[in-house]
Design a protein around this motif. Structure first.
Motif, mmCIF file in Angstrom:
data_model
loop_
_atom_site.group_PDB
_atom_site.id
_atom_site.type_symbol
_atom_site.label_atom_id
_atom_site.label_comp_id
_atom_site.label_asym_id
_atom_site.label_seq_id
_atom_site.Cartn_x
_atom_site.Cartn_y
_atom_site.Cartn_z
ATOM 1 N N ASP A 61 0.504 1.806 -7.392
ATOM 2 C CA ASP A 61 -0.331 2.836 -8.367
ATOM 3 C C ASP A 61 -1.711 3.012 -7.487
ATOM 4 O O ASP A 61 -1.824 4.394 -7.130
ATOM 5 N N ALA A 62 -2.406 2.082 -6.851
ATOM 6 C CA ALA A 62 -3.535 2.033 -6.474
ATOM 7 C C ALA A 62 -3.218 2.862 -5.187
ATOM 8 O O ALA A 62 -3.478 3.822 -4.444
ATOM 9 N N PHE A 63 -1.616 2.964 -3.881
ATOM 10 C CA PHE A 63 -1.145 3.335 -3.119
ATOM 11 C C PHE A 63 -0.656 5.253 -3.179
ATOM 12 O O PHE A 63 -1.279 5.691 -2.467
ATOM 13 N N ARG A 64 -0.688 5.280 -4.512
ATOM 14 C CA ARG A 64 -0.564 6.161 -4.985
ATOM 15 C C ARG A 64 -1.710 7.295 -4.793
ATOM 16 O O ARG A 64 -1.697 8.493 -4.080
ATOM 17 N N PHE A 65 -3.037 6.598 -5.966
ATOM 18 C CA PHE A 65 -3.915 7.330 -5.436
ATOM 19 C C PHE A 65 -4.984 7.403 -4.616
ATOM 20 O O PHE A 65 -5.128 8.105 -4.457
ATOM 21 N N PHE A 66 -4.421 6.860 -3.595
ATOM 22 C CA PHE A 66 -4.819 6.883 -2.237
ATOM 23 C C PHE A 66 -4.853 8.299 -1.400
ATOM 24 O O PHE A 66 -5.348 8.915 -1.144
ATOM 25 N N GLN A 67 -3.096 8.328 -1.536
ATOM 26 C CA GLN A 67 -2.505 9.054 -1.514
ATOM 27 C C GLN A 67 -2.818 11.180 -1.821
ATOM 28 O O GLN A 67 -2.832 11.394 -1.241
ATOM 29 N N TYR A 68 -3.340 11.259 -3.150
ATOM 30 C CA TYR A 68 -3.495 12.386 -4.022
ATOM 31 C C TYR A 68 -4.974 11.931 -3.655
ATOM 32 O O TYR A 68 -5.006 13.128 -3.437
ATOM 33 N N ALA A 69 -6.251 11.621 -3.094
ATOM 34 C CA ALA A 69 -7.726 11.590 -2.863
ATOM 35 C C ALA A 69 -7.197 12.213 -0.822
ATOM 36 O O ALA A 69 -7.658 13.072 -0.572
ATOM 37 N N ALA A 70 -6.347 11.450 -0.638
ATOM 38 C CA ALA A 70 -5.616 11.863 1.139
ATOM 39 C C ALA A 70 -5.780 13.436 0.998
ATOM 40 O O ALA A 70 -6.496 14.334 2.058
ATOM 41 N N GLN A 71 -4.673 13.958 0.054
ATOM 42 C CA GLN A 71 -5.170 15.448 0.222
ATOM 43 C C GLN A 71 -6.040 16.182 0.350
ATOM 44 O O GLN A 71 -5.936 17.831 0.672
ATOM 45 N N TYR A 72 -7.072 15.748 -0.095
ATOM 46 C CA TYR A 72 -8.300 16.189 0.162
ATOM 47 C C TYR A 72 -9.371 15.547 1.149
ATOM 48 O O TYR A 72 -10.574 16.271 0.874
#
Length: 264
Positions: A61-72
Motif C-alpha cells: 500500500d505504501a508503494f502505491r501511495f508513494f506512486q500516487y504522490a509522485a504523479q504530483y
C-alpha cells in the motif's frame, strides 16, 4: 553495508533539518489537516498516507501511495519509490527502475537525491544501466516535472477557486470552522489559504527551500556518512510529457496525525 536513510529524513519535521528557512509546515498542524487542507494538496496527502502505511508494515500500500504522490511532482515520494524498488520493499526488486525513479527525484538538483542517484549508478551492472536508460523515458514522460508540475498546479488552482472564487483578498476574510469532540474551532482564512501553499510558483519555492540541501546520509557501522552530490543533470533523454494520467482514487482516506504533530 551502507543503508540509505531517506525514510528517516522524510519522517523528520522539515523545519528541523532543511538547510534554509522555510514557511511553517502545514502538515504538522492537525487543525489544518482536519479542515481539509490536504484535499487541495494530493502530493502531501498521498505522501503522508504512504508513510503511515510503511510504518504500519503495509508496504505494498505504501508503494502505491508513494506512486500516487509522485504523479504530483513530489520528489521525496519519487525517491521513496526508488528506495523500495532498490530494496525490494513492498514490490519486486528492480535496480534499473530504482535508478530511474531516483533520477526523477534528483531532477531539480536536490543534493541528497543527486547523491543517492549517483550511488545507485555506481552499483548498477552495464546491463542494468542500459535498461534504465531505455525504460526511463516512459517513466519521465508521466512523472517528470514537465508533466507533473502542471498536474499539481491545476489541482491547487481548482481547489482554491472552489472556495474563494475569483474575488481578490476573499480568503483573508474567511473563517473556516472545524468541528471536533470538544467543540468547534476556527482557522483564519489567511492562514489556510496562505499564498505560499496555493500559488503554484510559491508552492514550488516552499518545496525547494525544504529539499534543496536536506541532510540525507547513509547509516554504516561507523555512523552517518554524508552523501555528496555530483552532476545534477539526468542521463535519461528529454521526452515529451504525458499529462493526462487519471487522478488516483484513494477514496476518503486521510492521514491520521498524532497529537504531538500539531506544532508547526
Amino acid at each position: 553495508m551502507a543503508t540509505p536513510v531517506l525514510l528517516a529524513a522524510l519522517l523528520a519535521a522539515p523545519a528541523a533539518w532543511s538547510a534554509t528557512p522555510a514557511p511553517p509546515d502545514p502538515t504538522q498542524d492537525q487543525l489544518m489537516i482536519t479542515a481539509g487542507f490536504l484535499n487541495g494538496h494530493p502530493d502531501l496527502r498521498f505522501r503522508l498516507l504512504a508513510l503511515e502505511k510503511h510504518k504500519a508494515g503495509k508496504r505494498e500500500d505504501a508503494f502505491r501511495f508513494f506512486q500516487y504522490a509522485a504523479q504530483y511532482a513530489d520528489k521525496p515520494s519519487q525517491g521513496m519509490v526508488a528506495e523500495m524498488l532498490w530494496n525490494g520493499d513492498g514490490t519486486a526488486q528492480d535496480r534499473a527502475l530504482a535508478y530511474v525513479w531516483m533520477d526523477l527525484a534528483a531532477e531539480r538538483g536536490y543534493e541528497g537525491f543527486v547523491g543517492l542517484r549517483e550511488r545507485y549508478w555506481s552499483q548498477l551492472t552495464e546491463a542494468e544501466r542500459a535498461r534504465a536508460l531505455a525504460e526511463g523515458e516512459a517513466i519521465y514522460a508521466r512523472y517528470g516535472d514537465a508533466a507533473a508540475k502542471p498536474r499539481i498546479a491545476a489541482v491547487l488552482r481548482r481547489e482554491r477557486k472552489a472556495v474563494t472564487g475569483s474575488r481578490t483578498g476573499f480568503a483573508g476574510n474567511l473563517r473556516i470552522v472545524v468541528p471536533g469532540p470538544s467543540g468547534s474551532r476556527e482557522i483564519d482564512g489567511s492562514k489556510f489559504y496562505d499564498e505560499r501553499f496555493w500559488d503554484p510558483a510559491k508552492y514550488q519555492a516552499w518545496h525547494d527551500a525544504v529539499w534543496t540541501k536536506p541532510r540525507i546520509g547513509t547509516v554504516d557501522v561507523g555512523g552517518v556518512e554524508q552523501v555528496k552530490a555530483g552532476d545534477a543533470s539526468s542521463r535519461i533523454p528529454v521526452v515529451s510529457p504525458v499529462q493526462d494520467l487519471p487522478e488516483p482514487d484513494a477514496g476518503s482516506e486521510m492521514p491520521q496525525l498524532e497529537p504531538t504533530d500539531t506544532k508547526p
